[in-house]
Motif scaffolding. Structure first.
Motif, PDB file in Angstrom:
ATOM      1  N   ARG A 134      -3.112   4.536  -7.944  1.00  0.00           N
ATOM      2  CA  ARG A 134      -3.467   5.088  -6.668  1.00  0.00           C
ATOM      3  C   ARG A 134      -2.605   4.657  -5.297  1.00  0.00           C
ATOM      4  O   ARG A 134      -3.228   4.535  -4.265  1.00  0.00           O
ATOM      5  N   TYR A 187       4.315  10.310 -10.391  1.00  0.00           N
ATOM      6  CA  TYR A 187       3.038  10.864 -11.032  1.00  0.00           C
ATOM      7  C   TYR A 187       2.202   9.571 -11.712  1.00  0.00           C
ATOM      8  O   TYR A 187       0.927   9.476 -11.556  1.00  0.00           O
ATOM      9  N   GLY A 207      -2.057  -1.024 -11.160  1.00  0.00           N
ATOM     10  CA  GLY A 207      -3.680  -0.325 -11.247  1.00  0.00           C
ATOM     11  C   GLY A 207      -4.548  -1.509 -11.450  1.00  0.00           C
ATOM     12  O   GLY A 207      -5.493  -1.703 -10.950  1.00  0.00           O
ATOM     13  N   ASN A 266       0.878  -1.349   0.048  1.00  0.00           N
ATOM     14  CA  ASN A 266      -0.146   0.085   0.087  1.00  0.00           C
ATOM     15  C   ASN A 266       0.704   1.256  -0.140  1.00  0.00           C
ATOM     16  O   ASN A 266       0.352   2.183   0.114  1.00  0.00           O
ATOM     17  N   GLU A 309       0.717   7.008  -8.779  1.00  0.00           N
ATOM     18  CA  GLU A 309      -0.287   7.997  -8.260  1.00  0.00           C
ATOM     19  C   GLU A 309      -1.748   7.783  -9.082  1.00  0.00           C
ATOM     20  O   GLU A 309      -2.992   7.536  -8.568  1.00  0.00           O
ATOM     21  N   GLU A 310      -1.514   8.151 -10.421  1.00  0.00           N
ATOM     22  CA  GLU A 310      -2.536   8.075 -11.402  1.00  0.00           C
ATOM     23  C   GLU A 310      -3.295   6.746 -11.683  1.00  0.00           C
ATOM     24  O   GLU A 310      -4.279   6.571 -11.469  1.00  0.00           O
ATOM     25  N   ARG A 331      -5.842  -3.378  -8.954  1.00  0.00           N
ATOM     26  CA  ARG A 331      -6.686  -2.660  -7.848  1.00  0.00           C
ATOM     27  C   ARG A 331      -7.763  -2.248  -8.520  1.00  0.00           C
ATOM     28  O   ARG A 331      -8.906  -3.164  -9.051  1.00  0.00           O
ATOM     29  N   HIS A 332      -7.860  -1.156  -8.671  1.00  0.00           N
ATOM     30  CA  HIS A 332      -9.310  -0.427  -9.232  1.00  0.00           C
ATOM     31  C   HIS A 332      -9.354  -0.287 -10.684  1.00  0.00           C
ATOM     32  O   HIS A 332     -10.370   0.013 -11.316  1.00  0.00           O
ATOM     33  N   SER A 375       2.746   0.576 -13.560  1.00  0.00           N
ATOM     34  CA  SER A 375       1.961   1.089 -12.780  1.00  0.00           C
ATOM     35  C   SER A 375       0.548   0.722 -13.471  1.00  0.00           C
ATOM     36  O   SER A 375      -0.548   0.545 -12.796  1.00  0.00           O
TER      37      SER A 375
END
Ligand code: F6R
Length: 365
Positions: free
Chosen positions: A77, A70, A177, A51, A73-74, A180-181, A173
């Motif tokens: 998350r 960046y 990603g 996490n 994060e994008e 996850r979502h 990323s």
């Protein structure tokens, strides 16, 4: 083997369409709309428990890490911290369980990056390497990792390894990603954009003649500012570092809006500012930063998306690059800045492949 190029640096700049293809080969899955990696050595279950991420590196690789912040994060998350390896190794930050460390390094031998990795391993955190040199110390000591497959980078100033690091962080990323979502649809869209990238870099290289002309015009400056925002703030830092390293001109990279908090005092008619201003949510903001520089008599070179006619009215010189989604724009925008540093250095008679005081891998503290 220079394959007809006058310098390794130029050869490696021109290899980027291919090195990016090699970084992506076999790693994009349309079926699952995600990226796939063979060597992470962590189960999907383990990775879902992550996490927080720490990205650590030095120099150009540290700039790639900033773009990675960046991206993670994008797309994923995930909260991310970017640390200079030389600082991280001597700090004792409270690191919570569920934190993953990525060490980013072309050579895999950088002493500070290795020490930071060892320190995190000692505290029991999983570590992954993003590395170019196969079998290097960092690649061996990390729990797992991803190779860049960029091929040997001979020029001391890193070029193709940087873009390969950024594209690898984009794929990672996407992967995080999708664990996850991130939706199937969004994953598919990003894969399509990644596949189009090598051809876009080929088109970007068409700016070469224009960059060469601009380089000759500004080669006598003693100071440069590089300004960009969001995804292209790291591009500004990296563009400035390339110029410093090989032409020995003082250059500073800044987030464009920070300039008014100090560096704007440097602006005069002899100090060019390089603005990185792709289309996107902060375009208008960067444009008003550009106007502030022009109002103080500073020459402006803009890196802008093809079709942007507004910027040509204000900037002294514009280098047009293909328009891409903001997330991938650092990969396109760095190419003219690599060429700009190369031509300014050549013009000043510098040894572009072996700049003074620098070594290809920094194995001492
Ligand atoms: C810049 C450059 C250096 C390296 C830095 C880290 O062009 O080459 O700043 O990026 O020394 O090296 P690696 O990536 O091998 O750990």
């Amino acid at each position: 083997n220079l394959s007809g190029f006058p310098h390794y640096m130029l050869k490696e700049i021109y290899e980027q369409p291919e090195s990016l293809e090699n970084a992506m080969r076999g790693r994009l899955s349309d079926e699952d709309a995600t990226a796939v990696f063979g060597g992470l050595n962590l189960s999907a279950q383990d990775l879902r428990r992550i996490n927080r991420v720490i990205l650590t590196a030095c120099g150009t690789s540290w700039h790639a890490a900033l773009v990675g912040e960046y991206l993670l994060e994008e797309l994923a998350r995930l909260p991310v911290e970017v640390e200079y390896a030389s600082e991280l190794r001597y700090r004792n930050p409270p690191v919570e369980n569920g934190t993953l460390l990525f060490a980013i390094t072309q050579s895999g031998e950088t002493a500070d990056t290795l020490a930071a990795l060892r320190e995190m391993k000692r505290k029991g955190h999983p570590t992954l390497a993003i590395c170019n040199v196969v079998g290097s110390t960092i690649a061996q000591e990390a729990n797992g990792g991803v190779y860049l497959h960029a091929g040997p980078e001979v020029g001391v100033a890193s070029t193709k390894a940087y873009t390969s690091q950024v594209v690898t962080l984009t794929m990672l990323s996407l992967y995080f990603g999708r664990l996850r979502h991130l939706s199937f649809e969004a994953g598919t869209r990003i894969i399509g954009q990644l596949r189009a990238l090598p051809q876009l870099i080929r088109e970007t290289l068409h700016c070469h003649d224009e960059v060469k002309r601009i380089a000759e015009k500004y080669a006598h400056a003693s100071n440069f500012l590089y300004l960009g925002r969001q995804y292209n703030f790291p591009t500004a830092l990296e563009g400035a570092l390339k110029l410093k390293e090989i032409s020995y001109i003082h250059a500073e990279g800044y987030p464009a809006a920070e300039m008014k908090h100090g560096p704007i005092a440097l602006v005069d008619e002899h100090t060019p500012s390089v603005f990185i201003m792709p289309q996107g949510p902060v375009y208008d903001k960067v444009m008003s930063n550009l106007e502030e520089i022009k109002a103080r008599g500073g020459p402006v070179i803009a890196i802008a998306a093809r079709g942007d006619s507004e910027v040509a009215r204000l900037a002294d010189d514009v280098i047009y690059v293909p328009e891409v989604t903001e997330m991938l724009s650092p990969l396109v925008n760095i190419v003219p800045l690599q060429l700009l540093a190369y031509h300014i250095a050549l013009h000043r008679g510098c040894d572009v492949d072996k700049p003074r005081n620098l070594a290809k891998s920094v194995t001492v503290e």
